[in-house]
Design a protein around this motif. Structure first.
Motif, PDB file in Angstrom:
ATOM      1  N   LYS A 112       0.821  -1.222   0.000  1.00 47.36           N
ATOM      2  CA  LYS A 112       0.000   0.000   0.000  1.00 47.36           C
ATOM      3  C   LYS A 112       0.855   1.273   0.000  1.00 47.36           C
ATOM      4  N   GLU A 113       1.968   1.273   0.707  1.00 43.97           N
ATOM      5  CA  GLU A 113       2.804   2.462   0.835  1.00 43.97           C
ATOM      6  C   GLU A 113       3.637   2.760  -0.413  1.00 43.97           C
ATOM      7  N   ALA A 114       3.635   1.883  -1.387  1.00 44.32           N
ATOM      8  CA  ALA A 114       4.409   2.083  -2.614  1.00 44.32           C
ATOM      9  C   ALA A 114       3.821   3.206  -3.461  1.00 44.32           C
ATOM     10  N   VAL A 115       4.671   3.830  -4.262  1.00 48.70           N
ATOM     11  CA  VAL A 115       4.262   4.889  -5.192  1.00 48.70           C
ATOM     12  C   VAL A 115       3.473   4.293  -6.357  1.00 48.70           C
ATOM     13  N   ALA A 116       3.917   3.136  -6.809  1.00 48.18           N
ATOM     14  CA  ALA A 116       3.279   2.468  -7.939  1.00 48.18           C
ATOM     15  C   ALA A 116       3.557   0.973  -7.822  1.00 48.18           C
ATOM     16  N   TRP A 117       2.835   0.168  -8.595  1.00 51.96           N
ATOM     17  CA  TRP A 117       3.023  -1.265  -8.556  1.00 51.96           C
ATOM     18  C   TRP A 117       2.767  -1.844  -9.942  1.00 51.96           C
ATOM     19  N   ILE A 118       3.491  -2.915 -10.219  1.00 53.95           N
ATOM     20  CA  ILE A 118       3.402  -3.586 -11.512  1.00 53.95           C
ATOM     21  C   ILE A 118       3.256  -5.081 -11.226  1.00 53.95           C
ATOM     22  N   GLU A 119       2.145  -5.657 -11.613  1.00 51.07           N
ATOM     23  CA  GLU A 119       1.906  -7.085 -11.398  1.00 51.07           C
ATOM     24  C   GLU A 119       2.426  -7.858 -12.605  1.00 51.07           C
ATOM     25  N   CYS A 120       3.175  -8.929 -12.340  1.00 50.86           N
ATOM     26  CA  CYS A 120       3.828  -9.681 -13.419  1.00 50.86           C
ATOM     27  C   CYS A 120       3.654 -11.187 -13.264  1.00 50.86           C
ATOM     28  N   ARG A 121       3.680 -11.844 -14.403  1.00 50.16           N
ATOM     29  CA  ARG A 121       3.768 -13.301 -14.473  1.00 50.16           C
ATOM     30  C   ARG A 121       5.085 -13.637 -15.152  1.00 50.16           C
ATOM     31  N   LEU A 122       5.783 -14.628 -14.626  1.00 45.51           N
ATOM     32  CA  LEU A 122       7.080 -15.015 -15.150  1.00 45.51           C
ATOM     33  C   LEU A 122       6.998 -15.324 -16.631  1.00 45.51           C
ATOM     34  N   GLU A 123       7.858 -14.665 -17.397  1.00 53.83           N
ATOM     35  CA  GLU A 123       7.954 -14.885 -18.838  1.00 53.83           C
ATOM     36  C   GLU A 123       9.188 -15.730 -19.155  1.00 53.83           C
ATOM     37  N   LYS A 124      10.327 -15.311 -18.569  1.00 55.39           N
ATOM     38  CA  LYS A 124      11.586 -15.982 -18.862  1.00 55.39           C
ATOM     39  C   LYS A 124      12.614 -15.595 -17.806  1.00 55.39           C
ATOM     40  N   ALA A 125      13.551 -16.497 -17.566  1.00 61.93           N
ATOM     41  CA  ALA A 125      14.659 -16.205 -16.657  1.00 61.93           C
ATOM     42  C   ALA A 125      15.937 -16.715 -17.299  1.00 61.93           C
ATOM     43  N   VAL A 126      17.007 -15.914 -17.164  1.00 62.76           N
ATOM     44  CA  VAL A 126      18.288 -16.247 -17.769  1.00 62.76           C
ATOM     45  C   VAL A 126      19.384 -16.011 -16.741  1.00 62.76           C
ATOM     46  N   GLU A 127      20.269 -16.984 -16.556  1.00 64.47           N
ATOM     47  CA  GLU A 127      21.418 -16.778 -15.686  1.00 64.47           C
ATOM     48  C   GLU A 127      22.423 -15.902 -16.415  1.00 64.47           C
ATOM     49  N   LEU A 128      22.786 -14.792 -15.791  1.00 65.62           N
ATOM     50  CA  LEU A 128      23.764 -13.852 -16.343  1.00 65.62           C
ATOM     51  C   LEU A 128      24.756 -13.515 -15.235  1.00 65.62           C
ATOM     52  N   GLY A 129      26.007 -13.844 -15.430  1.00 69.24           N
ATOM     53  CA  GLY A 129      27.001 -13.582 -14.390  1.00 69.24           C
ATOM     54  C   GLY A 129      26.611 -14.292 -13.112  1.00 69.24           C
ATOM     55  N   ASP A 130      26.641 -13.555 -12.004  1.00 65.47           N
ATOM     56  CA  ASP A 130      26.309 -14.155 -10.717  1.00 65.47           C
ATOM     57  C   ASP A 130      24.846 -13.952 -10.323  1.00 65.47           C
ATOM     58  N   HIS A 131      24.005 -13.559 -11.269  1.00 68.18           N
ATOM     59  CA  HIS A 131      22.589 -13.317 -10.996  1.00 68.18           C
ATOM     60  C   HIS A 131      21.699 -14.003 -12.025  1.00 68.18           C
ATOM     61  N   VAL A 132      20.403 -13.963 -11.742  1.00 72.05           N
ATOM     62  CA  VAL A 132      19.379 -14.434 -12.677  1.00 72.05           C
ATOM     63  C   VAL A 132      18.591 -13.203 -13.107  1.00 72.05           C
ATOM     64  N   TRP A 133      18.488 -12.975 -14.416  1.00 65.69           N
ATOM     65  CA  TRP A 133      17.655 -11.881 -14.932  1.00 65.69           C
ATOM     66  C   TRP A 133      16.258 -12.472 -15.121  1.00 65.69           C
ATOM     67  N   ILE A 134      15.300 -11.940 -14.358  1.00 64.42           N
ATOM     68  CA  ILE A 134      13.932 -12.436 -14.357  1.00 64.42           C
ATOM     69  C   ILE A 134      13.073 -11.464 -15.139  1.00 64.42           C
ATOM     70  N   THR A 135      12.411 -11.967 -16.163  1.00 65.51           N
ATOM     71  CA  THR A 135      11.538 -11.130 -16.975  1.00 65.51           C
ATOM     72  C   THR A 135      10.101 -11.559 -16.753  1.00 65.51           C
TER      73      THR A 135
END
Length: 183
Positions: A112-135
């Protein structure tokens, strides 16, 4: 001045978002992230970078959903609480004293305290370096009253930005401007 290549993120001021998820048992999770960005207009895609062992990534793998909550300045002091490594059965939204509200489309709550919000469903995830890029595919979005007139109004909502570690910035004095269009 020449920098170490590992210092490059410290050159960028990035918006802080709090990603909310739920575990397969329905327990809410909330964690701050600043490596994040819109990815595509059509289809509407959003992405963020997450450590592979993070509860956020595990929950997204289990449920396929997440909510991006744009943090305002007043949530700045809560980042320390939200980035703590609590056991998966702990609700970080409650720990930080924030208010969970039902999302429009996805199961994870928005904040509730957030300025804005974006609801998402997982599309794709890719391991890049030491992280996972979640789309995620954007399935719903909203903004706090008074922070929108066709685009976000930073002068009205004071979005929190991250520089590095304990260093943050706020765009309180930022004035929006419209550049002249090419003829």
């Amino acid at each position: 001045m020449k920098l170490n290549t590992k210092d490059y993120p410290k050159l960028l001021v990035r918006p802080v978002v709090v990603i909310t998820t739920v575990s397969k048992d329905g327990i809410p999770n909330a964690a701050p992230f600043s490596f994040n960005s819109p990815v595509s207009f059509e289809p509407p895609l959003y992405g963020f970078s997450c450590a592979p062992g993070h509860d956020t990534w595990r929950n997204i793998q289990d449920t396929g959903e997440f909510v991006v909550n744009v943090a305002p300045e007043e949530m700045g002091n809560l980042m320390k609480i939200l980035e703590e490594k609590y056991p998966p059965e702990v609700n970080e939204i409650e720990k930080a004293g924030l208010t969970a509200e039902a999302s429009e489309v996805v199961k994870p709550p928005r904040i509730k305290e957030a300025v804005a919000w974006i609801e998402c469903r997982l599309e794709k995830a890719v391991e890049l370096g030491d992280h996972v890029w979640i789309t995620g595919m954007v399935v719903a979005a909203g903004v706090r009253e008074g922070c929108w007139d066709g685009v976000i109004k930073p002068e009205s909502c004071n979005p929190l930005c991250h520089i590095s570690g304990e260093f943050f910035a706020v765009n309180m004095t930022t004035k929006r401007f419209e550049r002249a269009k090419k003829k």
